[in-house]
Design a protein around this motif. Sequence first.
Motif, PDB file in Angstrom:
ATOM      1  N   ARG A 156      -9.286  -4.090  -9.547  1.00 46.70           N
ATOM      2  CA  ARG A 156      -8.129  -4.987  -9.611  1.00 46.70           C
ATOM      3  C   ARG A 156      -8.061  -5.830  -8.335  1.00 46.70           C
ATOM      4  O   ARG A 156      -7.747  -7.023  -8.379  1.00 46.70           O
ATOM      5  CB  ARG A 156      -6.829  -4.188  -9.772  1.00 46.70           C
ATOM      6  CG  ARG A 156      -6.725  -3.444 -11.088  1.00 46.70           C
ATOM      7  CD  ARG A 156      -5.294  -3.049 -11.417  1.00 46.70           C
ATOM      8  NE  ARG A 156      -4.653  -2.223 -10.414  1.00 46.70           N
ATOM      9  CZ  ARG A 156      -4.746  -0.910 -10.330  1.00 46.70           C
ATOM     10  NH1 ARG A 156      -5.495  -0.250 -11.195  1.00 46.70           N
ATOM     11  NH2 ARG A 156      -4.111  -0.248  -9.391  1.00 46.70           N
ATOM     12  N   ASP A 208       3.695  -4.839  -9.930  1.00 49.01           N
ATOM     13  CA  ASP A 208       4.188  -3.584  -9.357  1.00 49.01           C
ATOM     14  C   ASP A 208       3.024  -2.727  -8.881  1.00 49.01           C
ATOM     15  O   ASP A 208       3.109  -1.522  -8.798  1.00 49.01           O
ATOM     16  CB  ASP A 208       5.073  -2.832 -10.355  1.00 49.01           C
ATOM     17  CG  ASP A 208       4.356  -2.603 -11.670  1.00 49.01           C
ATOM     18  OD1 ASP A 208       5.048  -2.294 -12.655  1.00 49.01           O
ATOM     19  OD2 ASP A 208       3.121  -2.736 -11.706  1.00 49.01           O
ATOM     20  N   ASP A 209       1.940  -3.384  -8.567  1.00 49.93           N
ATOM     21  CA  ASP A 209       0.727  -2.665  -8.170  1.00 49.93           C
ATOM     22  C   ASP A 209       0.811  -2.205  -6.710  1.00 49.93           C
ATOM     23  O   ASP A 209       1.826  -2.364  -6.051  1.00 49.93           O
ATOM     24  CB  ASP A 209      -0.472  -3.596  -8.372  1.00 49.93           C
ATOM     25  CG  ASP A 209      -1.739  -2.829  -8.708  1.00 49.93           C
ATOM     26  OD1 ASP A 209      -1.969  -1.758  -8.099  1.00 49.93           O
ATOM     27  OD2 ASP A 209      -2.489  -3.296  -9.567  1.00 49.93           O
ATOM     28  N   ASP A 210      -0.298  -1.631  -6.236  1.00 48.89           N
ATOM     29  CA  ASP A 210      -0.327  -1.114  -4.867  1.00 48.89           C
ATOM     30  C   ASP A 210      -0.181  -2.220  -3.839  1.00 48.89           C
ATOM     31  O   ASP A 210      -0.506  -3.371  -4.094  1.00 48.89           O
ATOM     32  CB  ASP A 210      -1.658  -0.391  -4.609  1.00 48.89           C
ATOM     33  CG  ASP A 210      -1.821   0.823  -5.490  1.00 48.89           C
ATOM     34  OD1 ASP A 210      -2.968   1.226  -5.714  1.00 48.89           O
ATOM     35  OD2 ASP A 210      -0.787   1.348  -5.955  1.00 48.89           O
ATOM     36  N   ASP A 211       0.241  -1.801  -2.665  1.00 52.96           N
ATOM     37  CA  ASP A 211       0.518  -2.765  -1.604  1.00 52.96           C
ATOM     38  C   ASP A 211      -0.671  -3.640  -1.238  1.00 52.96           C
ATOM     39  O   ASP A 211      -0.504  -4.842  -0.995  1.00 52.96           O
ATOM     40  CB  ASP A 211       0.974  -2.036  -0.336  1.00 52.96           C
ATOM     41  CG  ASP A 211       2.359  -1.446  -0.505  1.00 52.96           C
ATOM     42  OD1 ASP A 211       2.687  -0.514   0.229  1.00 52.96           O
ATOM     43  OD2 ASP A 211       3.109  -1.941  -1.381  1.00 52.96           O
ATOM     44  N   GLU A 222       7.624  -3.429   0.772  1.00 49.77           N
ATOM     45  CA  GLU A 222       6.651  -3.382   1.860  1.00 49.77           C
ATOM     46  C   GLU A 222       6.743  -4.643   2.711  1.00 49.77           C
ATOM     47  O   GLU A 222       6.555  -5.755   2.214  1.00 49.77           O
ATOM     48  CB  GLU A 222       5.240  -3.250   1.263  1.00 49.77           C
ATOM     49  CG  GLU A 222       4.103  -3.530   2.204  1.00 49.77           C
ATOM     50  CD  GLU A 222       3.888  -2.446   3.236  1.00 49.77           C
ATOM     51  OE1 GLU A 222       4.360  -1.317   3.024  1.00 49.77           O
ATOM     52  OE2 GLU A 222       3.275  -2.745   4.259  1.00 49.77           O
TER      53      GLU A 222
END
Lengths: 424, 579
Positions: free
Chosen positions: B21, B53-56, B96
């Motif tokens: 991704r 809404d994925d990882d930072d 974040e």
Amino acid sequence: HRYPQMSNVSEASSSSALDQFLSESSAYYANTPNEWEFSQMFGEEEDNTESNDNDNWISSLAFDSSGRFLAVGYNCGQVVVLTQQEDQTYQLYTEFKSHDSEFDFLTSTEIEEKINTIKWYPYEGATRHLMTSNDKTIKLFRMFERDNDAAPEVVVKPKKVFEGAHAYNINSIAFNSDGETFISTDDLRINLWNININKEAFGIVDIKPENMDELNEVITCSDFHPKSCNILVYATSKGIIRMGDLRDSALCDHHSKQFEDTESDIGGFFQELVTTISDVKFSPNGMFIVSRDYLTMKIWDLRMENRPYRVVKFHDHLIPKLCDLYENDSIFDKFECTWNGNSTRLLTGSYNNNFYICDAFGSHITQMMAAKPTNLYRGGNQQQHLDATLKVLHAAWHPQHDIVALGAKDFGYLYVRKTENDPR
Amino acid sequence: MLPKKGDSPKEGATSEDASVRLTFVKNLSKTAETVGPDRFRDEIIPEVKALLDDDDDILLALADELGKDEYETYLGGAQHNHLLLSILESLAKVEETGVRDKAVASLSKISHRIPQESCEQHFVELVLRLSESDWFSPRSSACGLISVAYPRASPASQTKLLLSFKRSCEDPTPIVRRSAATALKKIVPLLDKASLLQLVESFKALSVDDQDSVRLLSIENCVAFAEKLSEEEKNSVVKPVVLACGSDKSWRVRYMVASCFTQLVDSLGRQITQTDLVPVFVKLLKDTEAEVRTAASSKVSGVSKLLQKDTVIKDILPCARALATDDSSAVRASLDVMGLAPLFGKDGTNEHLLELFLQLLKDETPEVRLNIIGKLSEVTQVLGLDQLSQHLLPAIMELAEDRQWRVRSSILEYIPLLADQLGAEFFNEKLSVLCVSCLNDCVFSIRESATVILKRIAAVFGVAWAKQYVVPKIVEQSKHRNYLYRTITLTMVSSLADVFPSSEIQSDLLPFVYTLATDPIPNIRINAAKTLNQLIPKLETSYVLSDIIPFLTDKLLTDKDRDVLYFANVALQNARKKQ
């Protein structure tokens, strides 16, 4: 009887914050009787099997700042999150594996996956954050709902891992009111972290002696002040509570205050063992600290160091039994304690699955037993035989309502205060 | 990991694997070029939205990508910029801070490309929406965008923006107040006097905030305000804040005052500085917290330059003397008193400063001594060398023999500077021995540094000097018993070749290479071959043909060692290219 004595508050002209608070507390006790009833139990009920496997034992409990969520940590490294329903009961929201056990190559020991502490990030956002810790590693998770085609899905993702900063076992973590920093505490040191930076931490307290043979005191727990970003406390195995002020200097080795109760003296061999503090918490209004030692809870006014403001005794019945408790190691049990949302009552656990809810500034103490009500249930009176294998080590109080959560081995219990007898 | 041929470009977005991704996001521009604007908008953009809404680290990459100018073209023109805006708006709401900051930066970049007519609707409204959110993170991002939106907004919207900013300064969450305090200094330059005065209350409130992390941001805002206010207003509005922060209970706030002190002096002006700021600075120099003293001591020269000489002598110098014997080595090492010399002139320096310099030069901590040596140029201009050299040399020698190699390395770095100022004669007598001994240091990094240093000195003193003084040293070096130290000869040759003309390289340096090319140790022969290769571009073509190629073919290509052969061949190819 149920209702606490009203304190004499004739000096209505006194304007000090403490006096005002005390008079409000009295009124509060009168209006909200300290009576509780069972609400819920959660945990797998294994029929008849005496499970020696303690994987499913609860190891920590925490409500978030709204009270809508309750996080439960287990010995096996699992975390379960429950959410409050309209009828005030809690249902499963999500669960996830927080920590796995690891092997420490340096010391050839296993690092357990047991979750020692859980704390929720103090400020509410669209995503909630919670921080969990085992003996060596701290993890920050974010929890949010994802709109899928079917039903909203709850997702928990690890956001940051804070590791490699503790040579000894972590016993507490606490968020600062600035929403940016937190501390992690082990037996000898306290580290200050920024939640956005996991590569660096500042050591702010270090009580390790030059010569380890001289070691005679360890840190057992710590907490940040709920409002003042600069105040923290840590308590030790010698029954001493030290307050550090981050404003004073870059290193907090020189405490700004030291709270010690030199009067409490049961004497003898057990003196030292029972004064070790197992938990320390600031009151939500920031005026007091409560410290839990083996036999009592002590309430300290932050402005008075040489003696506690009040001592709440509820374990005097254990004094004659200290020998037995020492034999079976129970004397080393670490009980948690907690305040209610308006700083008037205290909750802590005990043996025989008992727990105590005490009026912090009054004399009333309610003793209950955490158990599912069955036909055989007889109510929370003192048991004849002290069963130290049944203990409520973990306790948490909803920040806004009178709902308490208790952890005893595999099972969690929720109790609510009875409101039917509240005066109008 | 590029998308394979035949893969739909958008598959990467839905992969279970986070690294796939991430690659999808980083390759977004290539994807856009492949599919063209229409498909990019219709097919790819929805996939991007699903990543929100994925990882930072994926969000960070996304926020970075979308800020790039090319995306306007990829989308098919400026009329589609709003698609980017809505994605970045979502990214600006994330918890974040790194992602939010990047999203704010990208939004700022894009905002310049939005035409004025639609700016109000698309950009200004976006900022206002963020500032009114229920959650703290969008409100925090909004603060960073106000300075970007304000200049482009209509007067009515400007009022709304200022109002929302004032609210942020009083936000219940410290995170938002911090963002507001950080953003204030960027907003101040944009405002007219009337609007500026509206923000004064917010400025004051932030400077007495409960949270230390908010208060410490006030100092830079003091500078920003002072630059726009009249003398009287500076006195009534800014000065009290500076004075309060200078004696704040939190050392971090006092630290900020110390580290921004020169800017404060500049912006507040001579009058206020002379009467009010000097006592503050003196207090900081004597602060109980070492970190604060360190910050203040590094500003001694900078601040003193803006004061009257008498004040410096009376108030600052006594503190400087105390700092030179501070318990903390960090404080002593940051003490910047060298810059005072030009201020005092020759006599003044002799009278007031010389003793201080010498004391620091003899400090037990290497970093303190290094600090002095590094700033010598300011002093030598005033005093002249003779006075200093008798004190300098022992200090330099001691540092050059320090047990810690990094200290030795640092002093080596200063040698060219000293050589330049001290002159060739001085260098020959006193410092050359040092440099040559570094060629034989036990730490490789030092040996390598020594070759670079000698080159730099040769550049200053000239080829003739180098031939007379350095080359003989190389002769000795090339005969060293230990192969490690012989090897350094070749590094020396390469290094000097940078400053020698071709003829001199050929006559004076190459002989070493020839000799070492027949060394019994293969490693040395390999390095000799490599050195030849490096030198070839610098040599005359005729020489290459007449000497280098035959040498290579005769000597090295008959070598038994495979690696020597390889590098010799490489050199030969290179040499042949010159034909």
